[in-house]
Each structure stands twice: as structure tokens, then as C-alpha cells.
Design a protein around this motif. Structure first.
Motif, short mmCIF file in Angstrom:
data_model
loop_
_atom_site.label_atom_id
_atom_site.label_comp_id
_atom_site.label_asym_id
_atom_site.label_seq_id
_atom_site.Cartn_x
_atom_site.Cartn_y
_atom_site.Cartn_z
N ARG A 180 0.82 -1.21 0.00
CA ARG A 180 0.00 0.00 0.00
C ARG A 180 0.85 1.26 0.00
N GLU A 181 1.93 1.23 0.79
CA GLU A 181 2.80 2.40 0.87
C GLU A 181 3.49 2.68 -0.46
N ILE A 182 3.89 1.63 -1.15
CA ILE A 182 4.51 1.81 -2.47
C ILE A 182 3.51 2.39 -3.45
N LYS A 183 2.28 1.88 -3.42
CA LYS A 183 1.24 2.40 -4.30
C LYS A 183 0.94 3.87 -3.99
N HIS A 210 7.08 5.14 -5.08
CA HIS A 210 8.23 4.34 -4.65
C HIS A 210 8.68 4.91 -3.32
N ILE A 211 9.43 4.12 -2.56
CA ILE A 211 9.82 4.53 -1.21
C ILE A 211 11.11 5.35 -1.29
N PRO A 212 11.13 6.55 -0.71
CA PRO A 212 12.35 7.38 -0.73
C PRO A 212 13.54 6.62 -0.13
N THR A 213 14.73 6.96 -0.61
CA THR A 213 15.93 6.19 -0.27
C THR A 213 16.14 6.03 1.23
N GLY A 214 16.05 7.13 1.98
CA GLY A 214 16.30 7.04 3.42
C GLY A 214 15.34 6.12 4.12
N LEU A 215 14.07 6.23 3.78
CA LEU A 215 13.04 5.38 4.39
C LEU A 215 13.19 3.94 3.94
N LEU A 224 7.93 -14.29 1.42
CA LEU A 224 8.29 -12.89 1.61
C LEU A 224 7.80 -12.07 0.42
N LYS A 225 6.96 -11.09 0.71
CA LYS A 225 6.43 -10.19 -0.31
C LYS A 225 5.91 -8.95 0.39
N CYS A 226 5.62 -7.92 -0.38
CA CYS A 226 5.29 -6.62 0.20
C CYS A 226 4.02 -6.65 1.05
N THR A 227 3.04 -7.46 0.68
CA THR A 227 1.80 -7.52 1.46
C THR A 227 2.01 -8.17 2.82
N GLN A 253 11.20 -3.55 -5.48
CA GLN A 253 9.87 -2.92 -5.49
C GLN A 253 9.85 -1.64 -4.68
N MET A 254 10.52 -1.66 -3.53
CA MET A 254 10.53 -0.48 -2.67
C MET A 254 11.13 0.73 -3.39
N VAL A 255 12.27 0.54 -4.02
CA VAL A 255 13.00 1.69 -4.55
C VAL A 255 12.56 2.09 -5.96
N THR A 256 11.84 1.20 -6.66
CA THR A 256 11.42 1.54 -8.03
C THR A 256 9.91 1.66 -8.17
N GLY A 257 9.15 1.04 -7.28
CA GLY A 257 7.70 1.04 -7.40
C GLY A 257 7.17 -0.01 -8.35
#
Length: 252
Positions: free
Chosen positions: A99-102, A106-111, A136-139, A203-207
Motif C-alpha cells: 500500500r505504501e509503495i502504491k 516508490h519509497i524514498p531512499t532514506g526510508l 516474503l512479499k510486500c503484502t 519494489q521499494m525503490v522503483t515502485g
């Protein structure tokens, strides 16, 4: 007697359904025993397959009773009902990584560094206990009200020392699965978890997901190619190195 009625008598008031686990529904509830809301995973063992009842559910319960880590979801109680249902009462989250990626694209580098390090610490802890997650997956990466990572859903987990003790249960969400899992070859589940960590980081860094094919045979071809990053998104070199380390070119 309905499960929700029994739960109410035990001090839990179910509010609404918030998700699906591998083998059951997850519902949000208030609790007389805990100051914050809880999530209750309800598994109906009578309606489940023999594999669920004899293998997966006992494993999940045994693992949940054993683990305790700041970035693994905390289980408050495990309730076994007379109607065959098992209720796993755990701390509730406000969001998950998907949900946060959506929401953020994408998630900012520091976070991303903070969240991924928390997730890795949870997986390292599990592997030191000879426990593998295998899904292991984002959900399954939950986020609390203060935005701390909590790894959840141990429905496909098992105890394993890793190589040479190989796994032959070919689980895991397809686009997160290591190539040997997709090929249905005996695999080291600890290494498979590491592969899935690489997918989550990408997924985090690219969306987006690194391997987008939905059919297994085509996905295996894509996994053999070098990683590509979306145009317009800057990914720092340490992160690309980490992705390349956890997602090596698929073995022939």
C-alpha cells in the motif's frame, strides 16, 4: 456458536475484515485485554485440506509460539475453538509495504534503507532460529502506527537448517519466487528467502517488480537477464549492488 460471539465473550469485538492470509481471513478487533486494536487471523481447520491441518497449521502455530523479535508481528494469544477454528490474536498494523509503495509510487531512499534493514533483521533472526518464511512479499511486510516494519503471515513457514536440508514444497508468490522454486527443483529455503528479499527491495525503490512475466516459463527467461531500472528513478549504487547480490542471474 458463531466464532465472533465466542470472541466477544472473551473480550474481543470484531469490527471488520481487513485481509486474507494463506489459510484464513484476518479481521480487525478491539480488545478488553490490550490498549490498541488487534488483528485476528481466523483459520477453519475443519474446512481446510488435510495438508493444512496436518502440516501447515501445526508448523505456523509452533513458529508463532517460538519467535519474538521487534520486527516480527507480535502474537498475543492463540485460541482454539470448539467449532474447529483457530484464532491467532496479534498486534494490528495500519498499512503494509504494498500500500505504501502504491501511495508514494516508490519509497524514498532514506526510508527504504530503514524499512529494508528492519525486514532483513527479522529474516536474519528467523534463519538463525532455523526458520524460513517462504512467502516474503510486500503484502506480508506490515507497518505499525509509528511506521515500524512487522513481518507477518507464517502460513507457509517451516523449520529448516538450509543446505543440505532441501525443501520440496514449491510455494511463494510467483513473481517473488527464486528460479529453482519455479522449476520445482529441491531448493535451499534460506536462499530462496534471500531472493525474495531482493524482489521486495527492488519494489521499494522503483515502485515496480523486477520480473513482470505472469507465466512461469517466460518468467524464468526474464530472470536470466540483467536487472533494469525504470527511467526517471534514481537508485543509489549501494542499493543496486544489494539487488544484484540478492537477485543473481538465474542458474541454468
Amino acid at each position: 456458536m458463531a466464532t465472533e460471539t465466542v470472541l466477544r465473550r472473551m473480550g474481543y469485538t470484531v469490527l471488520r475484515k481487513i485481509g486474507e492470509g494463506n489459510f484464513g481471513q484476518v479481521k480487525l478487533a478491539t480488545s478488553e485485554k490490550h490498549p490498541n486494536m488487534v488483528a485476528i487471523k481466523i483459520i477453519d481447520s475443519r474446512r481446510g485440506s488435510s495438508t493444512l491441518v496436518q502440516k501447515y497449521l501445526p508448523r505456523e502455530l509452533a513458529i508463532l509460539k517460538k519467535v519474538k523479535h521487534p520486527h516480527i508481528v507480535e502474537v498475543h494469544n492463540i485460541l482454539k475453538m470448539n467449532n474447529g477454528q483457530v484464532c491467532i490474536v496479534m498486534e494490528a498494523a495500519i498499512s503494509d509495504l504494498k500500500r505504501e509503495i502504491k501511495l508514494r509510487h516508490h519509497i524514498p531512499t532514506g526510508l527504504a534503507k530503514t524499512w529494508f534493514s528492519q525486514l532483513v533483521s527479522a529474516v536474519v533472526y528467523l534463519h538463525k532460529q532455523d526458520i524460513v518464511h517462504r512467502d516474503l512479499k510486500c503484502t506480508n511486510v506490515l507497518l505499525t502506527a509509528d511506521y515500524q516494519v512487522k513481518l507477518a503471515d507464517f502460513g507457509l513457514s517451516r523449520f529448516s537448517k538450509g543446505f543440505p536440508e532441501m525443501s520440496e514444497t514449491y510455494c511463494c508468490t510467483l513473481f517473488c519466487a527464486a528460479p529453482e522454486v519455479i522449476r520445482c527443483q529441491p531448493y535451499d529455503p534460506k536462499k530462496s528467502d534471500v531472493w525474495s528479499l531482493g524482489v521486495v527491495l527492488y519494489q521499494m525503490v522503483t515502485g515496480s517488480v523486477p520480473f513482470k512475466e505472469k507465466r512461469a516459463h517466460k518468467l524464468l527467461r526474464v530472470q536470466r537477464k540483467a536487472l533494469q531500472y525504470p527511467v526517471g528513478i534514481t537508485v543509489e549504487e549501494p542499493c543496486t549492488t544489494c539487488c544484484s547480490t540478492t537477485l543473481p542471474l538465474a542458474r541454468l
